[in-house]
Design a protein around this motif. Sequence first.
Motif, mmCIF file in Angstrom:
data_model
loop_
_atom_site.group_PDB
_atom_site.id
_atom_site.type_symbol
_atom_site.label_atom_id
_atom_site.label_comp_id
_atom_site.label_asym_id
_atom_site.label_seq_id
_atom_site.Cartn_x
_atom_site.Cartn_y
_atom_site.Cartn_z
ATOM 1 N N PHE A 1 28.952 43.975 -46.653
ATOM 2 C CA PHE A 1 28.283 44.382 -47.890
ATOM 3 C C PHE A 1 28.034 43.212 -48.831
ATOM 4 O O PHE A 1 27.183 43.296 -49.708
ATOM 5 C CB PHE A 1 29.096 45.472 -48.598
ATOM 6 C CG PHE A 1 28.831 46.858 -48.081
ATOM 7 C CD1 PHE A 1 27.709 47.561 -48.485
ATOM 8 C CD2 PHE A 1 29.703 47.452 -47.180
ATOM 9 C CE1 PHE A 1 27.464 48.837 -48.007
ATOM 10 C CE2 PHE A 1 29.460 48.724 -46.703
ATOM 11 C CZ PHE A 1 28.339 49.422 -47.109
ATOM 12 N N SER A 2 28.767 42.119 -48.662
ATOM 13 C CA SER A 2 28.507 40.957 -49.509
ATOM 14 C C SER A 2 27.183 40.290 -49.156
ATOM 15 O O SER A 2 26.705 39.424 -49.893
ATOM 16 C CB SER A 2 29.647 39.938 -49.397
ATOM 17 O OG SER A 2 29.645 39.303 -48.135
ATOM 18 N N LEU A 3 26.579 40.697 -48.040
ATOM 19 C CA LEU A 3 25.279 40.175 -47.624
ATOM 20 C C LEU A 3 24.147 41.125 -48.004
ATOM 21 O O LEU A 3 23.036 41.032 -47.480
ATOM 22 C CB LEU A 3 25.269 39.918 -46.113
ATOM 23 C CG LEU A 3 26.296 38.893 -45.617
ATOM 24 C CD1 LEU A 3 26.248 38.774 -44.103
ATOM 25 C CD2 LEU A 3 26.079 37.540 -46.273
ATOM 26 N N ILE A 4 24.435 42.037 -48.924
ATOM 27 C CA ILE A 4 23.416 42.911 -49.519
ATOM 28 C C ILE A 4 23.370 42.591 -51.004
ATOM 29 O O ILE A 4 24.396 42.602 -51.681
ATOM 30 C CB ILE A 4 23.751 44.402 -49.302
ATOM 31 C CG1 ILE A 4 23.876 44.702 -47.797
ATOM 32 C CG2 ILE A 4 22.699 45.293 -49.944
ATOM 33 C CD1 ILE A 4 24.333 46.117 -47.508
ATOM 34 N N TRP A 5 22.172 42.287 -51.498
ATOM 35 C CA TRP A 5 22.031 41.862 -52.886
ATOM 36 C C TRP A 5 21.107 42.796 -53.656
ATOM 37 O O TRP A 5 20.150 43.356 -53.107
ATOM 38 C CB TRP A 5 21.458 40.442 -52.972
ATOM 39 C CG TRP A 5 22.388 39.384 -52.488
ATOM 40 C CD1 TRP A 5 23.394 38.780 -53.189
ATOM 41 C CD2 TRP A 5 22.415 38.784 -51.193
ATOM 42 N NE1 TRP A 5 24.034 37.844 -52.416
ATOM 43 C CE2 TRP A 5 23.459 37.822 -51.188
ATOM 44 C CE3 TRP A 5 21.651 38.953 -50.034
ATOM 45 C CZ2 TRP A 5 23.757 37.053 -50.071
ATOM 46 C CZ3 TRP A 5 21.944 38.190 -48.918
ATOM 47 C CH2 TRP A 5 22.984 37.252 -48.935
ATOM 48 N N ILE A 6 21.417 42.941 -54.946
ATOM 49 C CA ILE A 6 20.580 43.696 -55.888
ATOM 50 C C ILE A 6 19.989 42.711 -56.883
ATOM 51 O O ILE A 6 20.672 41.803 -57.364
ATOM 52 C CB ILE A 6 21.423 44.757 -56.627
ATOM 53 C CG1 ILE A 6 21.915 45.827 -55.647
ATOM 54 C CG2 ILE A 6 20.622 45.391 -57.772
ATOM 55 C CD1 ILE A 6 22.910 46.797 -56.255
ATOM 56 N N ALA A 7 18.700 42.879 -57.176
ATOM 57 C CA ALA A 7 18.020 42.027 -58.158
ATOM 58 C C ALA A 7 17.802 42.819 -59.444
ATOM 59 O O ALA A 7 17.282 43.946 -59.411
ATOM 60 C CB ALA A 7 16.684 41.539 -57.609
ATOM 61 N N ARG A 8 18.199 42.228 -60.548
ATOM 62 C CA ARG A 8 18.040 42.845 -61.865
ATOM 63 C C ARG A 8 17.075 41.994 -62.690
ATOM 64 O O ARG A 8 17.224 40.781 -62.789
ATOM 65 C CB ARG A 8 19.392 42.953 -62.573
ATOM 66 C CG ARG A 8 19.340 43.697 -63.913
ATOM 67 C CD ARG A 8 20.748 43.892 -64.481
ATOM 68 N NE ARG A 8 20.734 44.717 -65.669
ATOM 69 C CZ ARG A 8 20.732 46.046 -65.666
ATOM 70 N NH1 ARG A 8 20.768 46.699 -64.512
ATOM 71 N NH2 ARG A 8 20.724 46.732 -66.787
ATOM 72 N N LEU A 9 16.076 42.658 -63.275
ATOM 73 C CA LEU A 9 15.068 41.962 -64.067
ATOM 74 C C LEU A 9 15.235 42.340 -65.532
ATOM 75 O O LEU A 9 15.304 43.529 -65.878
ATOM 76 C CB LEU A 9 13.660 42.340 -63.585
ATOM 77 C CG LEU A 9 12.497 41.587 -64.214
ATOM 78 C CD1 LEU A 9 12.586 40.093 -63.911
ATOM 79 C CD2 LEU A 9 11.170 42.155 -63.717
ATOM 80 N N GLU A 10 15.293 41.337 -66.377
ATOM 81 C CA GLU A 10 15.493 41.564 -67.806
ATOM 82 C C GLU A 10 14.414 42.510 -68.347
ATOM 83 O O GLU A 10 13.229 42.330 -68.100
ATOM 84 C CB GLU A 10 15.426 40.232 -68.549
ATOM 85 C CG GLU A 10 15.770 40.325 -70.023
ATOM 86 C CD GLU A 10 15.769 38.961 -70.693
ATOM 87 O OE1 GLU A 10 15.913 38.907 -71.917
ATOM 88 O OE2 GLU A 10 15.625 37.941 -69.971
ATOM 89 N N GLY A 11 14.865 43.529 -69.050
ATOM 90 C CA GLY A 11 13.952 44.491 -69.639
ATOM 91 C C GLY A 11 13.587 45.643 -68.732
ATOM 92 O O GLY A 11 13.009 46.640 -69.187
ATOM 93 N N MET A 12 13.902 45.534 -67.424
ATOM 94 C CA MET A 12 13.552 46.599 -66.477
ATOM 95 C C MET A 12 14.756 47.144 -65.724
ATOM 96 O O MET A 12 14.679 48.214 -65.120
ATOM 97 C CB MET A 12 12.506 46.096 -65.469
ATOM 98 C CG MET A 12 11.164 45.750 -66.091
ATOM 99 S SD MET A 12 9.906 45.344 -64.841
ATOM 100 C CE MET A 12 9.677 46.938 -64.050
ATOM 101 N N GLY A 13 15.854 46.417 -65.717
ATOM 102 C CA GLY A 13 17.031 46.859 -64.976
ATOM 103 C C GLY A 13 16.945 46.464 -63.505
ATOM 104 O O GLY A 13 16.246 45.523 -63.129
ATOM 105 N N ASP A 14 17.651 47.199 -62.656
ATOM 106 C CA ASP A 14 17.678 46.906 -61.221
ATOM 107 C C ASP A 14 16.343 47.294 -60.595
ATOM 108 O O ASP A 14 15.907 48.453 -60.694
ATOM 109 C CB ASP A 14 18.807 47.679 -60.541
ATOM 110 C CG ASP A 14 20.182 47.233 -61.018
ATOM 111 O OD1 ASP A 14 20.306 46.073 -61.460
ATOM 112 O OD2 ASP A 14 21.123 48.048 -60.954
#
Length: 310
Positions: free
Chosen positions: A211-224
């Motif tokens: 699971f450490s090889l799964i990433w989530i990207a969060r964008l400022e103002g929009m969330g995940d």
Amino acid sequence: MKTVTVRPATLDDAAAAGELLNAVDVVEGGKAETDVDEILAEWKHPEVDLTRDSWLLHEDGKLVGYGLLWDESGGERIDIDLYMLPGRPDGARLLLDRMEARAAERAAENGVGRAVIHQGLHVTTAVDQDVLRERGWRTVRRYHVMHRAISPTADTMPEPLPGLCLRACTDEADRRQAHALLQESFRGHFDFQPRTYEQWQHDIDAENADFSLIWIARLEGMGDVAAMRTRNDRITTGWISNLGVLAEARGRGIAGYLLRYAFWYYAGLGRERISLGVDTDNSSRALSLYERHGMTLDVGVDTWELVRPV
């Protein structure tokens, strides 16, 4: 005359199945890519009943064909894998007779009126394509397995994308969020099959994924807004299983950044190559994205379809 037998697989057959699949890999693509652990993981998956959903074809005691069936849809879509050593059309017919009948049975158990059976086959498959066509199978989609050489010197950590940050799935909440993001970003794509969180976890466990090889990207103002699922257990390559960006966040360079991040990360793990699969008709223009980032065609895989009333 050869003695031909067909029987279900048992866990003790995994090594022999691995030898067969690797022999087919070499015939079709020039290199062996199947690990016995991958086979065992598929056979132990909760949606597979080995006694009813697997077939081993032997000629004079030698394993020459293998079939597996599974049902992710709970409806009419049924998936199969078929592997045959070349030059055995009668063997292919023998296994397809059983697999198609079982697919119709599974669809009937799901309460639908037909089975829409899919299988992915290398464009130069060792399975006799005339046999498929004579039974009503047809190609409906082509996928490309893309690959790229990577190295720590050539693939450095990408420049940050303004407002974007990544985090690994280190806890349950993040894992559920990654699942939700991937489900939403791929909804509407060809062949998309919704998976509950529990089913998705089983899929990942079956891959022995980290699971450490799964990433989530969060964008400022929009969330995940995006997630990338990768795995490091394949013999010849690192693998990007899914890279999904929500529709409202596309066009901002997020997918390209995630791709470059994977190049850097896997080069740091000592991998020399990274690969992924892409639908060549994908409306999100994913194929051109991967090509722009230096990925090239490794192998082509056709999706074959048969529609069979139950």
